[in-house]
Design a protein around this motif. Structure first.
Motif, PDB file in Angstrom:
ATOM      1  N   PHE A  86       0.834  -1.200   0.000  1.00 23.62           N
ATOM      2  CA  PHE A  86       0.000   0.000   0.000  1.00 23.62           C
ATOM      3  C   PHE A  86       0.870   1.251   0.000  1.00 23.62           C
ATOM      4  N   ASP A  87       0.445   2.237  -0.777  1.00 23.19           N
ATOM      5  CA  ASP A  87       1.214   3.479  -0.859  1.00 23.19           C
ATOM      6  C   ASP A  87       0.416   4.622  -0.260  1.00 23.19           C
ATOM      7  N   SER A  88       1.033   5.294   0.695  1.00 22.12           N
ATOM      8  CA  SER A  88       0.324   6.332   1.423  1.00 22.12           C
ATOM      9  C   SER A  88       1.230   7.546   1.628  1.00 22.12           C
ATOM     10  N   VAL A 109      13.172   7.938  -1.092  1.00 17.60           N
ATOM     11  CA  VAL A 109      12.834   9.289  -1.532  1.00 17.60           C
ATOM     12  C   VAL A 109      11.786   9.234  -2.643  1.00 17.60           C
ATOM     13  N   SER A 110      11.232  10.378  -2.941  1.00 11.51           N
ATOM     14  CA  SER A 110      10.249  10.448  -4.010  1.00 11.51           C
ATOM     15  C   SER A 110      10.430  11.754  -4.759  1.00 11.51           C
ATOM     16  N   ASN A 111      10.195  11.707  -6.046  1.00  5.14           N
ATOM     17  CA  ASN A 111      10.343  12.879  -6.917  1.00  5.14           C
ATOM     18  C   ASN A 111      11.774  13.413  -6.943  1.00  5.14           C
ATOM     19  N   PHE A 120       4.579   6.139  -9.956  1.00  2.09           N
ATOM     20  CA  PHE A 120       3.217   6.559  -9.609  1.00  2.09           C
ATOM     21  C   PHE A 120       2.539   7.168 -10.835  1.00  2.09           C
ATOM     22  N   SER A 121       1.250   7.322 -10.751  1.00  3.76           N
ATOM     23  CA  SER A 121       0.428   7.838 -11.857  1.00  3.76           C
ATOM     24  C   SER A 121       0.723   7.138 -13.187  1.00  3.76           C
ATOM     25  N   PRO A 122       0.721   5.808 -13.216  1.00  2.00           N
ATOM     26  CA  PRO A 122       1.011   5.103 -14.469  1.00  2.00           C
ATOM     27  C   PRO A 122      -0.075   5.355 -15.520  1.00  2.00           C
ATOM     28  N   LEU A 123      -1.282   5.720 -15.048  1.00  5.12           N
ATOM     29  CA  LEU A 123      -2.388   5.882 -16.003  1.00  5.12           C
ATOM     30  C   LEU A 123      -2.457   7.311 -16.554  1.00  5.12           C
ATOM     31  N   ALA A 124      -1.479   8.129 -16.176  1.00  6.09           N
ATOM     32  CA  ALA A 124      -1.376   9.500 -16.701  1.00  6.09           C
ATOM     33  C   ALA A 124      -2.710  10.243 -16.596  1.00  6.09           C
ATOM     34  N   LYS A 162      -4.171   3.435  -8.228  1.00  7.53           N
ATOM     35  CA  LYS A 162      -5.263   3.724  -7.302  1.00  7.53           C
ATOM     36  C   LYS A 162      -6.594   3.528  -8.014  1.00  7.53           C
ATOM     37  N   THR A 163      -7.521   2.869  -7.373  1.00  5.76           N
ATOM     38  CA  THR A 163      -8.903   2.845  -7.843  1.00  5.76           C
ATOM     39  C   THR A 163      -9.798   2.526  -6.650  1.00  5.76           C
ATOM     40  N   THR A 164     -11.023   3.043  -6.707  1.00  2.51           N
ATOM     41  CA  THR A 164     -11.940   2.709  -5.628  1.00  2.51           C
ATOM     42  C   THR A 164     -12.932   1.643  -6.096  1.00  2.51           C
ATOM     43  N   SER A 215     -13.981  -3.940  -9.477  1.00  2.00           N
ATOM     44  CA  SER A 215     -13.615  -4.692 -10.685  1.00  2.00           C
ATOM     45  C   SER A 215     -12.330  -4.125 -11.318  1.00  2.00           C
ATOM     46  N   ARG A 216     -12.122  -2.805 -11.155  1.00  2.00           N
ATOM     47  CA  ARG A 216     -10.870  -2.228 -11.652  1.00  2.00           C
ATOM     48  C   ARG A 216      -9.666  -2.682 -10.829  1.00  2.00           C
ATOM     49  N   MET A 217      -9.915  -2.869  -9.536  1.00  2.00           N
ATOM     50  CA  MET A 217      -8.822  -3.366  -8.682  1.00  2.00           C
ATOM     51  C   MET A 217      -8.315  -4.691  -9.236  1.00  2.00           C
ATOM     52  N   GLU A 261      -8.855  -5.906 -12.276  1.00  2.13           N
ATOM     53  CA  GLU A 261      -8.325  -5.675 -13.631  1.00  2.13           C
ATOM     54  C   GLU A 261      -6.860  -5.213 -13.575  1.00  2.13           C
ATOM     55  N   ASN A 262      -6.571  -4.319 -12.656  1.00  2.66           N
ATOM     56  CA  ASN A 262      -5.216  -3.755 -12.581  1.00  2.66           C
ATOM     57  C   ASN A 262      -4.168  -4.769 -12.101  1.00  2.66           C
ATOM     58  N   LEU A 263      -4.662  -5.877 -11.554  1.00  7.21           N
ATOM     59  CA  LEU A 263      -3.721  -6.930 -11.129  1.00  7.21           C
ATOM     60  C   LEU A 263      -3.463  -7.936 -12.245  1.00  7.21           C
TER      61      LEU A 263
HETATM   62  N1  NAP Z   1       5.055  10.375  -4.678  1.00  6.45           N
HETATM   63  C1  NAP Z   1       4.218  11.221  -5.195  1.00  6.45           C
HETATM   64  O1  NAP Z   1       4.478  12.431  -5.249  1.00  6.45           O
HETATM   65  C2  NAP Z   1       2.910  10.704  -5.744  1.00  6.45           C
HETATM   66  C3  NAP Z   1       2.143  11.491  -6.610  1.00  6.45           C
HETATM   67  C4  NAP Z   1       0.955  10.986  -7.100  1.00  6.45           C
HETATM   68  C5  NAP Z   1       0.544   9.721  -6.743  1.00  6.45           C
HETATM   69  N2  NAP Z   1       1.290   8.963  -5.890  1.00  6.45           N
HETATM   70  C6  NAP Z   1       0.841   7.606  -5.465  1.00  6.45           C
HETATM   71  O2  NAP Z   1       0.587   6.798  -6.601  1.00  6.45           O
HETATM   72  C7  NAP Z   1      -0.766   6.335  -6.579  1.00  6.45           C
HETATM   73  C8  NAP Z   1      -1.295   6.209  -7.986  1.00  6.45           C
HETATM   74  O3  NAP Z   1      -1.184   7.419  -8.685  1.00  6.45           O
HETATM   75  P1  NAP Z   1      -2.459   8.290  -9.136  1.00  6.45           P
HETATM   76  O4  NAP Z   1      -3.546   8.071  -8.166  1.00  6.45           O
HETATM   77  O5  NAP Z   1      -2.012   9.650  -9.406  1.00  6.45           O
HETATM   78  O6  NAP Z   1      -2.812   7.734 -10.563  1.00  6.45           O
HETATM   79  P2  NAP Z   1      -3.242   6.359 -11.251  1.00  6.45           P
HETATM   80  O7  NAP Z   1      -3.281   5.224 -10.336  1.00  6.45           O
HETATM   81  O8  NAP Z   1      -2.392   6.279 -12.440  1.00  6.45           O
HETATM   82  O9  NAP Z   1      -4.708   6.706 -11.719  1.00  6.45           O
HETATM   83  C9  NAP Z   1      -5.768   6.779 -10.839  1.00  6.45           C
HETATM   84  C10 NAP Z   1      -7.011   7.191 -11.646  1.00  6.45           C
HETATM   85  O10 NAP Z   1      -7.258   6.243 -12.677  1.00  6.45           O
HETATM   86  C11 NAP Z   1      -8.538   5.630 -12.499  1.00  6.45           C
HETATM   87  N3  NAP Z   1      -8.384   4.187 -12.746  1.00  6.45           N
HETATM   88  C12 NAP Z   1      -7.737   3.276 -11.987  1.00  6.45           C
HETATM   89  N4  NAP Z   1      -7.806   2.067 -12.549  1.00  6.45           N
HETATM   90  C13 NAP Z   1      -8.492   2.197 -13.703  1.00  6.45           C
HETATM   91  C14 NAP Z   1      -8.894   1.303 -14.733  1.00  6.45           C
HETATM   92  N5  NAP Z   1      -8.582   0.014 -14.670  1.00  6.45           N
HETATM   93  N6  NAP Z   1      -9.575   1.803 -15.774  1.00  6.45           N
HETATM   94  C15 NAP Z   1      -9.874   3.115 -15.836  1.00  6.45           C
HETATM   95  N7  NAP Z   1      -9.534   4.002 -14.898  1.00  6.45           N
HETATM   96  C16 NAP Z   1      -8.850   3.562 -13.836  1.00  6.45           C
HETATM   97  C17 NAP Z   1      -8.945   5.938 -11.089  1.00  6.45           C
HETATM   98  O11 NAP Z   1     -10.332   6.145 -10.998  1.00  6.45           O
HETATM   99  P3  NAP Z   1     -11.290   5.269 -10.043  1.00  6.45           P
HETATM  100  O12 NAP Z   1     -10.774   5.363  -8.646  1.00  6.45           O
HETATM  101  O13 NAP Z   1     -12.611   5.919 -10.227  1.00  6.45           O
HETATM  102  O14 NAP Z   1     -11.250   3.876 -10.587  1.00  6.45           O
HETATM  103  C18 NAP Z   1      -8.211   7.250 -10.794  1.00  6.45           C
HETATM  104  O15 NAP Z   1      -8.966   8.331 -11.241  1.00  6.45           O
HETATM  105  C19 NAP Z   1      -1.486   7.356  -5.717  1.00  6.45           C
HETATM  106  O16 NAP Z   1      -2.680   6.874  -5.177  1.00  6.45           O
HETATM  107  C20 NAP Z   1      -0.437   7.638  -4.664  1.00  6.45           C
HETATM  108  O17 NAP Z   1      -0.431   6.605  -3.693  1.00  6.45           O
HETATM  109  C21 NAP Z   1       2.469   9.438  -5.399  1.00  6.45           C
END
Ligand code: NAP
Lengths: 124, 402
Positions: B128-130, B220-222, B267-271, B311-313, B316-318, B320-322
């Motif tokens: 888990f990432d927090s 570290v991050s970023n 992080f943010s792989p889904l851009a 991240k997803t809430t 079914s996407r959870m 799918e992402n695995l």
């Molecule tokens: N270190 C840092 O500075 C930093 C910055 C940003 C993020 N993070 C970490 O990285 C995690 C992930 O990054 P993120 O939240 O920016 O972006 P992400 O995981 O790339 O994208 C999340 C978004 O995509 C949607 N999504 C997820 N799975 C999907 C799917 N299978 N199909 C369609 N849409 C989908 C989610 O919506 P739903 O929830 O509605 O499904 C949510 O809006 C964060 O939660 C956080 O823990 C770290």
């Protein structure tokens, strides 16, 4: 527990916070020297002094950690006068070391500065 | 002496000579061998000495770990050494031979965390990432309480030197017993974002120095290459979490980390959904009968990430992402995805900029906080003495107030 005691505790926590922030200045000094040490390839003496300074800051960091732990203990023993008294005294004894260490760090800092100035002149 | 006796003596002498020659030869080889092994053995000592000189605190670690005795992050120097060695031997890739993304909790409502995390665990997430500034970390800790997950990544702000210690302690307390805890600095501290100074006063180097002293796997991050180079002089970070997707590929940072065995976490792989309808991504997805999200998560892994946060809430996407382990994006398709690069950090809403050096500029030189002139004892010592007096007074008030 009375509000007055709670306030006194808050004041104590704030003061310890400020105390540890001041110790942070030593880190900036070390950082400064690290930059210079790289730039001028200064001699071993300075490396040693910086190492000593690092060691002192390590001890100070440990003291700040311990102080935070003691603060937590004090917070949980606020209803018990006896226990609070013991912990408060421990905290004061612990922090009493700080100023001496910092004075030592400042002396080192002064020496390093002198070396560095000489070295910078030689490198010019 | 007859001929036979002489022959016998000659044979005997011959045997003795050969014996001496052989034993000398053997002696030499074993001497060589032992001197060789001595050299090999002496190497770690030399490097230990080097570490002691370069990082004097390594020989002087804080002795009292009472603040977090049960946390796996705190370790004896010997144990740290052992871990460091085993880490060096374990190629980063092996950490995820079957890719299981980490579950990110940013932007999840704190009231929903309980259900979401329970769903994530039942779906198969083990990491888990927090962060301490997501506003839902305490709820995550509660949700994880009854489960022992593999790893929790959390981030603390390098706001100021003295915030680091309580932040670390809070994280350790929160996740005590829930799994291995990796604590990272959220960003490099005081920095420039597109030319102007951001987070003034946040001393990333000092914060990292403390983190590295207090835990065995400082992360570290970023952090960009310039930041990583700087802090590696203190201690090589365990991990760097950065944004990775086809729009922002971070090739240079990934290469730097791989070379030095620093784990890369994406992080943010889904851009942020900006590639959901992109024809290239859609085409590759349909080729593999996968979703766009699955392609993008797989892309981050194939780009070099050891861990990918998603991240997803949605339950079914959870799942799918695995489901990303039964296909591989071909080299050709990776090149097509790489072609989408625009170096835009979705996170910071900027284009033509990537975390470091353009977004998170190099570390700023920190300036000592000014303290008014003081007697010869020294400025800091003088002020600490005054502070101590006030602490004594506050302590006495606390003890004497009924
Ligand atoms: N270190 C840092 O500075 C930093 C910055 C940003 C993020 N993070 C970490 O990285 C995690 C992930 O990054 P993120 O939240 O920016 O972006 P992400 O995981 O790339 O994208 C999340 C978004 O995509 C949607 N999504 C997820 N799975 C999907 C799917 N299978 N199909 C369609 N849409 C989908 C989610 O919506 P739903 O929830 O509605 O499904 C949510 O809006 C964060 O939660 C956080 O823990 C770290």
């Amino acid at each position: 527990m009375t509000i007055a005691r709670e306030r006194a505790f808050e004041e104590l926590r704030n003061l310890v916070g400020e105390y540890s922030a001041e110790l942070g200045n030593i880190h900036i000094v070390i950082d400064d020297y690290e930059r210079n040490v790289e730039k001028f390839h200064v001699n071993d003496k300075i490396h040693k002094k910086v190492a000593q300074l690092e060691a002192i800051s390590g001890l100070l960091l440990q003291e700040v950690l311990d102080a935070n732990q003691l603060l937590d203990d004090i917070e949980s023993s606020l209803d018990d006068h006896g226990a609070t008294k013991i912990k408060v005294n421990q905290l004061i004894r612990l922090l009493a070391e700080g100023p001496n260490r910092v004075a030592g760090a400042e002396a080192l800092e002064h020496e390093i500065q002198k070396y560095l100035e000489k070295d910078i002149k030689n490198n010019d | 002496m007859d001929l036979d006796t002489r022959a016998l003596i000659a044979i005997f002498v011959g045997i003795v000579v050969i014996g001496i020659w052989l034993s000398q030869r053997h002696g030499k080889t074993s001497n060589n061998k032992s001197s060789g092994s001595k050299k090999l053995k002496s190497r770690p000592n030399t490097s230990n000495n080097a570490t002691a000189v370069n990082n004097p605190t390594a020989s002087n670690p804080p002795t009292n770990t009472a603040n977090a005795p049960t946390n796996p992050n705190t370790a004896s120097p010997a144990a740290r050494g052992r871990r460091a060695t085993s880490r060096r031997r374990t190629p980063a890739k092996k950490v995820n031979s079957k890719y299981v993304p980490a579950f990110g909790i940013w932007q999840i409502n704190s009231s929903a965390i309980g259900t979401v995390v329970a769903n994530a665990i039942s779906s198969g997430y083990v990491e888990f990432d927090s962060s301490d500034n997501y506003g839902n970390e305490a709820e995550l800790a509660v949700a994880l309480n009854s489960h022992n997950v593999k790893r929790i990544y959390t981030k603390i702000d390098p706001i100021h030197y003295n915030n680091i210690i309580p932040s670390i302690q809070t994280a350790q307390r929160l996740f005590q017993g829930s799994g291995q805890l990796v604590i990272m600095l959220h960003w490099p501290g005081e920095t420039t974002i597109q030319g102007s100074v951001a987070f003034p006063g946040a001393n990333g180097v000092a914060a990292y120095r403390n983190l590295a002293r207090l835990i065995s796997r400082p992360a570290v991050s970023n952090f960009g290459v310039s930041h990583l180079t700087r802090i590696s002089r203190i201690k090589k970070p365990y991990l760097n979490q950065i944004e990775i997707n086809p729009l922002l590929q971070q090739t240079e940072i990934i290469r730097y980390c791989k070379k030095r065995n620093i784990l890369v976490q994406a992080f943010s792989p889904l851009a942020s959904g900006r590639l959901n309808t992109n024809p290239i991504v859609v085409d590759i997805a349909s080729k593999h009968s996968k979703s766009v999200a699955q392609i993008l998560i797989r892309y981050a892994y194939q780009k070099g990430a050891d861990i990918v946060n998603v991240k997803t809430t949605n339950l079914s996407r959870m799942q799918e992402n695995l489901d990303i382990n039964d296909f591989v994006i071909s080299k050709h398709d990776m090149r097509r995805l790489n072609g989408l690069r625009d170096d835009a950090s979705y996170l910071l809403g900027t284009s033509n900029s990537a975390p470091s050096p353009q977004v998170f500029g190099p570390f700023q030189k920190q300036v000592r906080r000014p303290v008014p002139s003081a007697p010869p004892l020294g400025r800091l010592g003088y002020h600490l003495n005054r502070r101590l007096k006030r602490i004594r007074t506050a302590g006495r008030t606390l003890i004497n107030t009924p």
